[in-house]
Design an enzyme around this catalytic site. Structure first.
Site, mmCIF file in Angstrom:
data_model
loop_
_atom_site.group_PDB
_atom_site.id
_atom_site.type_symbol
_atom_site.label_atom_id
_atom_site.label_comp_id
_atom_site.label_asym_id
_atom_site.label_seq_id
_atom_site.Cartn_x
_atom_site.Cartn_y
_atom_site.Cartn_z
ATOM 1 N N LYS A 1 10.430 13.126 8.920
ATOM 2 C CA LYS A 1 10.464 12.522 7.915
ATOM 3 C C LYS A 1 12.172 12.491 8.088
ATOM 4 O O LYS A 1 13.045 13.133 7.880
ATOM 5 C CB LYS A 1 10.523 12.408 7.017
ATOM 6 C CG LYS A 1 10.890 11.656 5.764
ATOM 7 C CD LYS A 1 10.908 11.524 4.308
ATOM 8 C CE LYS A 1 12.520 13.337 3.503
ATOM 9 N NZ LYS A 1 13.382 11.579 3.529
ATOM 10 N N GLU B 1 16.820 25.255 8.638
ATOM 11 C CA GLU B 1 18.109 25.474 9.141
ATOM 12 C C GLU B 1 19.247 24.565 8.005
ATOM 13 O O GLU B 1 19.024 23.896 7.911
ATOM 14 C CB GLU B 1 18.406 24.887 10.833
ATOM 15 C CG GLU B 1 19.260 24.643 11.139
ATOM 16 C CD GLU B 1 20.545 23.871 10.327
ATOM 17 O OE1 GLU B 1 21.911 24.686 9.710
ATOM 18 O OE2 GLU B 1 20.517 23.071 11.482
ATOM 19 N N CYS C 1 26.666 21.499 9.035
ATOM 20 C CA CYS C 1 26.307 22.731 7.979
ATOM 21 C C CYS C 1 27.361 23.695 9.615
ATOM 22 O O CYS C 1 27.140 25.293 9.382
ATOM 23 C CB CYS C 1 24.804 22.664 8.385
ATOM 24 S SG CYS C 1 23.663 22.029 9.702
ATOM 25 N N GLU D 1 29.538 24.926 -0.213
ATOM 26 C CA GLU D 1 29.327 23.978 1.132
ATOM 27 C C GLU D 1 30.024 22.732 0.514
ATOM 28 O O GLU D 1 29.479 21.956 -0.040
ATOM 29 C CB GLU D 1 27.780 24.359 1.943
ATOM 30 C CG GLU D 1 28.083 23.767 2.738
ATOM 31 C CD GLU D 1 26.775 23.422 3.593
ATOM 32 O OE1 GLU D 1 26.846 22.952 4.911
ATOM 33 O OE2 GLU D 1 25.990 22.680 3.302
#
Length: 481
Positions: A187, A261, A295, A392
């Site tokens: 997806k 991850e 990331c 983040e």
């Protein structure tokens, strides 16, 4: 962000859109065919730099997930029974087609994602092909991968990928899955479905057997249905830590193998003996590559106190020369933010940083009137308690902290719930090794940043997830060992 003192004016150098032909609508890719969603739902994908609608995409629902998993299960019998050398031929073929179509795919990715063409052309696409070449080489050597004799595939892999590197994350997931004999239901993110759908066409072009790869564009509900599907044996997810935690809960108590991850808040540590100009380039690529939507971005700069002023002066000078604008222009350094939603998140976190007393700085910068844009931003006077040093942001925003001793640098670098990446800048090899051994981060770069290679494992500690992708280590997640 043109520097007025520059001797050279940059003439526009737009890449032509004519190399890519985007259809007005696309279906889901199930069992080797493009098909409508069972409930007929669709959504639009827009170009972040212009807000232009690129195409209308079928939106997968629970029924479609079930259909795709059934197709993958059926294809698994024959695919897993093929000798590794035969599977390798398909992977090599896919890799070569990606190379042949790389310009088309780079333009497509830039249109759908918003990142500069020079990044998709020079970073994303070469790496995508390299991953397929690398894992094609492993397909007939699994006995020698260190996981014992004749390691077996798991079955159907359900894979959910993010919007920041749409085609590269697909390659990281699909290449090892196919090399080890698994079949895939993937997806893509709802804001960037196009390159995955073009990849479906590449699978057909390569003659890949039907059902081995299935592509289901859709929203979070489709991802959740895929993760929870009882006939999925392996789940791989790259994305936010919050969603990663939900997936871990869903998978808990089942026999599904899981790799995650997730987010990061990477520390980029600059010691007083570092080559400053080189370090500044590393800082810039560490946080402004892909508009900071990475990331493993080096979003926290830890600079030794004695050189703080010199580094910041040099960094501000360098930021004043970056060019923000049309991502299709080959001169552009900073493209568009991927979506209105992401732009709103970046904006609110930056406003919070100011409200908490950190000092915000951006170079003079004219933002385009349409599309989603955010100027490169630095925060100084940051403490470890500030939100901008902890959360983040996933945007072109750098928080600057200082340290005096290597021990303090390590303590500050590790003072985060994340542990994905770090950078170390110093002349001394012994210091690199000493500091690196104490950092709790999955990937540590020395005197460089954001260097990727398919032979090298990638992944995190703590809330950055678990499991490794890339390298020999990346095979383990797709094998019954």
């Amino acid at each position: 962000m043109e520097n007025t003192t520059s001797l050279f004016e940059y003439a526009p150098a737009p890449e032509s859109r004519s190399v890519v032909d985007i259809a007005p609508s696309y279906g889901l890719f199930i069992d080797g065919e493009f098909t409508e969603a069972a409930d007929g739902k669709v959504f639009k994908t827009v170009s972040p730099s212009s807000e232009e609608v690129l195409s209308e995409i079928a939106r997968a629902g629970t029924e479609d997930v079930d259909r795709a998993v059934r197709a993958a299960r059926k294809a698994f019998e024959k695919w897993s029974a093929l000798p590794g050398s035969e599977r390798a031929k398909y992977l090599f073929r896919i890799a070569r087609i990606i190379q042949e179509r790389s310009r088309e795919l780079a333009v497509l990715e830039t249109l759908d994602n918003g990142k500069p063409i020079k990044e998709t052309r020079d970073a994303d696409l070469p790496l995508v092909a390299a991953h397929f070449f690398y894992y094609a080489g492993w397909a007939d050597k699994l006995d020698h991968a260190g996981f014992g004799r004749n390691p077996l595939p798991l079955g159907v892999a359900g894979q959910v990928i993010p919007w920041n590197f749409p085609l590269l994350m697909l390659a990281w997931k699909i290449a090892p899955a196919l090399a080890t004999g698994n079949t895939v239901v993937l997806k893509p993110a709802e804001t960037t479905p196009l390159s995955a759908l073009f990849f479906a066409d590449i699978c057909r072009q390569a003659g890949l057997p039907k059902g081995v790869v299935n592509i289901l564009p859709g929203y979070g509900d489709a991802g959740a249905a895929l993760v929870a599907h009882p006939d999925v044996n392996k789940v791989a997810f790259t994305g936010s830590t919050a969603v990663g935690k939900e997936i871990a809960k869903t998978v808990a108590g089942t026999r599904k193998k899981l790799t995650l991850e997730l987010g990061g808040k990477g520390a980029n540590i600059v010691f007083d003996d570092a080559p400053i100009d080189q370090a500044v380039e590393g800082i810039v690529s560490g946080i402004f590559f892909n508009q900071g939507q990475v990331c493993c971005a080096g979003s926290r700069l830890l600079v030794q106190e004695s050189i703080q002023d010199e580094v910041l002066d040099s960094l501000k000078r360098r930021l004043s020369t970056l060019r923000l604008g049309d991502p299709m222009d080959k001169n552009t350094d900073i493209g568009a933010i991927n979506s209105a939603e992401q732009l709103a998140r970046i904006t609110s976190l930056v406003e919070r940083g100011e409200a908490e007393g950190a000092e915000r700085w951006s170079p003079e910068c004219e933002l385009p009137t349409s599309g989603y844009w955010f100027a490169p931003t630095l925060f100084t006077n940051v403490t470890q308690a500030h939100t901008v040093a902890r959360d983040e942001i996933f945007g072109p925003v750098l928080s600057v902290l200082t340290f005096r001793t290597p021990d303090e640098a390590v303590a500050k670098a590790n003072n985060t719930p994340y542990g994905l990446s770090a950078g170390i800048w110093t002349e001394k090899g012994s210091r690199i090794l000493a500091v690196a051994s104490k950092l709790r981060a999955g990937v540590i770069w020395s005197n460089t940043f954001n260097k990727f290679d398919p032979t090298s494992p990638f992944g995190g500690y703590k809330e950055s997830g678990f499991g490794r992708e890339g390298g020999r280590h990346g095979l383990e997640a797709y094998l019954d060992v």
